[in-house]
Write a protein that holds these residues in place. Sequence first.
Motif, PDB file in Angstrom:
ATOM      1  N   ARG A   1       9.248  12.919 -10.302  1.00  0.00           N
ATOM      2  CA  ARG A   1       7.789  12.804 -10.249  1.00  0.00           C
ATOM      3  C   ARG A   1       7.285  11.644 -11.106  1.00  0.00           C
ATOM      4  O   ARG A   1       6.206  11.095 -10.844  1.00  0.00           O
ATOM      5  CB  ARG A   1       7.150  14.110 -10.699  1.00  0.00           C
ATOM      6  CG  ARG A   1       7.298  15.255  -9.702  1.00  0.00           C
ATOM      7  CD  ARG A   1       6.540  16.491 -10.179  1.00  0.00           C
ATOM      8  NE  ARG A   1       6.699  17.619  -9.266  1.00  0.00           N
ATOM      9  CZ  ARG A   1       7.712  18.471  -9.294  1.00  0.00           C
ATOM     10  NH1 ARG A   1       8.669  18.310 -10.202  1.00  0.00           N
ATOM     11  NH2 ARG A   1       7.786  19.475  -8.429  1.00  0.00           N
TER      12      ARG A   1
ATOM     13  N   GLU B   1       0.810  -1.227   0.000  1.00  0.00           N
ATOM     14  CA  GLU B   1       0.000   0.000   0.000  1.00  0.00           C
ATOM     15  C   GLU B   1       0.842   1.275   0.000  1.00  0.00           C
ATOM     16  O   GLU B   1       0.334   2.353  -0.313  1.00  0.00           O
ATOM     17  CB  GLU B   1      -0.940  -0.035   1.206  1.00  0.00           C
ATOM     18  CG  GLU B   1      -1.977  -1.133   1.061  1.00  0.00           C
ATOM     19  CD  GLU B   1      -2.471  -1.683   2.385  1.00  0.00           C
ATOM     20  OE1 GLU B   1      -3.705  -1.742   2.580  1.00  0.00           O
ATOM     21  OE2 GLU B   1      -1.629  -2.066   3.230  1.00  0.00           O
ATOM     22  N   TYR B   2       2.095   1.177   0.399  1.00  0.00           N
ATOM     23  CA  TYR B   2       3.061   2.267   0.270  1.00  0.00           C
ATOM     24  C   TYR B   2       4.261   1.735  -0.509  1.00  0.00           C
ATOM     25  O   TYR B   2       4.612   0.548  -0.384  1.00  0.00           O
ATOM     26  CB  TYR B   2       3.566   2.740   1.636  1.00  0.00           C
ATOM     27  CG  TYR B   2       2.644   3.659   2.399  1.00  0.00           C
ATOM     28  CD1 TYR B   2       2.872   5.028   2.436  1.00  0.00           C
ATOM     29  CD2 TYR B   2       1.562   3.147   3.108  1.00  0.00           C
ATOM     30  CE1 TYR B   2       2.046   5.875   3.163  1.00  0.00           C
ATOM     31  CE2 TYR B   2       0.725   3.979   3.836  1.00  0.00           C
ATOM     32  CZ  TYR B   2       0.975   5.342   3.857  1.00  0.00           C
ATOM     33  OH  TYR B   2       0.152   6.170   4.572  1.00  0.00           O
TER      34      TYR B   2
ATOM     35  N   ALA C   1       1.520   6.207  -7.564  1.00  0.00           N
ATOM     36  CA  ALA C   1       0.133   6.608  -7.299  1.00  0.00           C
ATOM     37  C   ALA C   1      -0.834   5.964  -8.286  1.00  0.00           C
ATOM     38  O   ALA C   1      -1.941   5.546  -7.919  1.00  0.00           O
ATOM     39  CB  ALA C   1       0.019   8.132  -7.360  1.00  0.00           C
TER      40      ALA C   1
ATOM     41  N   SER D   1       3.810  10.737   0.812  1.00  0.00           N
ATOM     42  CA  SER D   1       3.050  10.529   2.043  1.00  0.00           C
ATOM     43  C   SER D   1       3.868   9.824   3.113  1.00  0.00           C
ATOM     44  O   SER D   1       3.359   9.594   4.222  1.00  0.00           O
ATOM     45  CB  SER D   1       1.795   9.698   1.761  1.00  0.00           C
ATOM     46  OG  SER D   1       0.986  10.308   0.789  1.00  0.00           O
TER      47      SER D   1
ATOM     48  N   LEU E   1       7.189   8.576  -8.928  1.00  0.00           N
ATOM     49  CA  LEU E   1       6.250   8.852  -7.842  1.00  0.00           C
ATOM     50  C   LEU E   1       4.814   8.833  -8.340  1.00  0.00           C
ATOM     51  O   LEU E   1       3.913   8.297  -7.677  1.00  0.00           O
ATOM     52  CB  LEU E   1       6.579  10.196  -7.193  1.00  0.00           C
ATOM     53  CG  LEU E   1       7.932  10.283  -6.462  1.00  0.00           C
ATOM     54  CD1 LEU E   1       8.171  11.698  -5.952  1.00  0.00           C
ATOM     55  CD2 LEU E   1       8.007   9.277  -5.318  1.00  0.00           C
ATOM     56  N   GLU E   2       4.584   9.391  -9.510  1.00  0.00           N
ATOM     57  CA  GLU E   2       3.238   9.376 -10.087  1.00  0.00           C
ATOM     58  C   GLU E   2       2.835   7.968 -10.534  1.00  0.00           C
ATOM     59  O   GLU E   2       1.659   7.594 -10.472  1.00  0.00           O
ATOM     60  CB  GLU E   2       3.163  10.360 -11.254  1.00  0.00           C
ATOM     61  CG  GLU E   2       3.213  11.817 -10.808  1.00  0.00           C
ATOM     62  CD  GLU E   2       3.343  12.792 -11.973  1.00  0.00           C
ATOM     63  OE1 GLU E   2       3.390  12.324 -13.146  1.00  0.00           O
ATOM     64  OE2 GLU E   2       3.399  14.013 -11.721  1.00  0.00           O
TER      65      GLU E   2
ATOM     66  N   LYS F   1       0.658   4.731  -2.085  1.00  0.00           N
ATOM     67  CA  LYS F   1       1.188   6.019  -1.664  1.00  0.00           C
ATOM     68  C   LYS F   1       2.713   5.976  -1.747  1.00  0.00           C
ATOM     69  O   LYS F   1       3.322   4.932  -1.505  1.00  0.00           O
ATOM     70  CB  LYS F   1       0.729   6.354  -0.247  1.00  0.00           C
ATOM     71  CG  LYS F   1      -0.778   6.533  -0.133  1.00  0.00           C
ATOM     72  CD  LYS F   1      -1.191   6.859   1.291  1.00  0.00           C
ATOM     73  CE  LYS F   1      -2.695   7.040   1.393  1.00  0.00           C
ATOM     74  NZ  LYS F   1      -3.134   7.347   2.778  1.00  0.00           N
ATOM     75  N   SER F   2       3.311   7.123  -2.052  1.00  0.00           N
ATOM     76  CA  SER F   2       4.753   7.146  -2.303  1.00  0.00           C
ATOM     77  C   SER F   2       5.531   7.677  -1.109  1.00  0.00           C
ATOM     78  O   SER F   2       5.014   8.447  -0.288  1.00  0.00           O
ATOM     79  CB  SER F   2       5.052   8.014  -3.535  1.00  0.00           C
ATOM     80  OG  SER F   2       4.637   9.347  -3.316  1.00  0.00           O
TER      81      SER F   2
ATOM     82  N   GLY G   1       4.512  15.325  -3.574  1.00  0.00           N
ATOM     83  CA  GLY G   1       3.291  14.609  -3.210  1.00  0.00           C
ATOM     84  C   GLY G   1       3.503  13.333  -2.423  1.00  0.00           C
ATOM     85  O   GLY G   1       2.637  12.448  -2.423  1.00  0.00           O
TER      86      GLY G   1
END
Length: 642
Positions: free
Chosen positions: A317, A284-285, A324, A395, A320-321, A329-330, A393
């Motif tokens: 990004r 989940e992460y 997502a 988390s 990271l994107e 979550k990153s 962005g």
Amino acid sequence: MLQVHASGYNQNDHHARKHTGSEPGSSLRYQTHRETETAMGRKLEIDLQGDELHARWHLQHFRGLATARIWCEIINHSNEPVGLEYVSSLSLYAIGSLPWEKSGRLHLAHNNWYGEAQWKKNSLPELGLEKVNHFSLDRISIENTGTWSSIGYLPCAAFEDTIAGTTLLWQIEHNGSWQWEIGDYRDQLYLQVSGPTENESHWWKKLAPGESFTSVPVAITLVTGGLDAALREITRYRRRILRPSADNIELPVIFNDYMNCLSGDPTTEKLFPLIDAAAEAGCEYFCIDCGWYSDGEWWDGVGEWQPSAARFPGGIREPLEYIAAKGMKSGLWLELEVMGTACQLANTLPDACFFVRHGKRVIDHQRYQLDFRHPLVQAHADQVITRLVEDYGISYIKMDYNINAGSGTELAADSPGDGLLQHNRAWLAWLKKTLDRYPHLVIENCGSGGLRMDYALLQQHSIQSISDQTDYRLMACIAAASASAVTPEQAAIWSYPLREGDREEVVMNMINSLLLRVHQSGHLAELSKERFALVREGIALYKTYRQKIPHLEPFWPLEMPSFTSPWLAFGLRNEQEAWLAVWRMESEQEAITLPVPFVETMTCIYPQAEQRRCQPVLQPQNVSVSLPDKMTARLFHLTFAD
């Protein structure tokens, strides 16, 4: 009630290395006391008066628990400065039954890199403290000096009285230097617990007229039973003092690309297949670990925390994107308290931003230690966090710390230890402020694994990296003991199936983490279908009961594990049910009997394919488990008779 050493004062007793018979501490006399009801429970304050110093001793009881937190304040009410050399937070006399040399057992939690939370039990004579006269000049002293709060030992220990059948456990809630000692005085044993001291950790505080000093807090619990019972009680207390966090309730599964995987060499190309596999496995992460900020070798260049264009041609990004887009979550790795000696920013900042001793910046392992008392340091840290959270962005932050800056800093301080204590408290204040700014942000506490496992930090952090151990077989022992150091819901344990491993290797890797926090890693995209399915099965199973973990209590049917234990057993339970992990290590015996009474049912739940072949034998006072092969593990679910 407390001991205070001050410069220029005589010591009343022939104390040698002991912190007993202190002055002006011994001359403090009772003045008044107050009892109040706080949000946590009953609080007692006792005022003590001396010629130069006033002391206020605090005891905060926690409602419904057998645990209290103790600390003291020292106020200089004279017209001259007073030089403090030692202040006890906790001082107890007559802690064990006589003869103490026969009745007492001291439990010490040895804690080292790759070898965390290894408890050893000894009598006091076995540790060198002998009954030689009315009193001796000897003591057992355990201390820590520096910015790693749990190197060598956890800031936690226990004294078991085998005659009274009780165990006294204490926990020092400080993220820097500390010391405690047990010794004999007038035939009895005493215990004294402190933060930094002059003799052990180069701490000296010039207390000006009207100025006060507050000692580090110590939690103490007394229970009927042994170490197992004391650890269950301190677990309840640790949960009571945790900063509220959804992370501690939901226990999301985290994938981190470091351990037995990318090992600090992430690129967009390498990350994409790992992100796909982590998402498919149920993570989940997804946290990108170290290396993301440098084109090549990065150890001595850290400090600016700007992403590498060479590693991420499309920008950071992009991965990271993609994380997502895969429903996760990153996160990113940081080591925000240091700057490398080759970092250009370090050359532009004044020395006042760093630890300095003897006129030189402190350097450890090609790193400078930042001093979080300085506003430029806090501004730099704030800017980094803002960019990562608001611009990228993320988390999740893995906040690592891989040096030990030693006794402290002499700048703007009365002693190096004084500078360190001020920095320790400034770092905690900054951490609290940051978590208040971004309440959704999860910040993992890491110090080369578990070298900063203390409940000054862990009251704030929702998750703790327990170990950097790379061998899953040795990790089993650390995992089985980790709930003695932190709450199970904070204890992140690596599960890293190997490229060249087999089926049982995957199973043991998963079981190492399934009763704690799953820190998944390994080259999941390169595993065979069968072995990947075992990872996915383990994570799916974890999600069926993880919401119960913060409400379950740890237990160790075979006592505390060690690296030489032939079998390991660790579980979480309430009155109705339990989850129990059992590992057969190098034992020549195919079966083990575990003293777990009143078990009504016991089922192997991981791996599911072993449920029929792994049939425990249940007796009224115990259960027997058979594992035909060495280096295998199984996870069981138990229910108990009413």
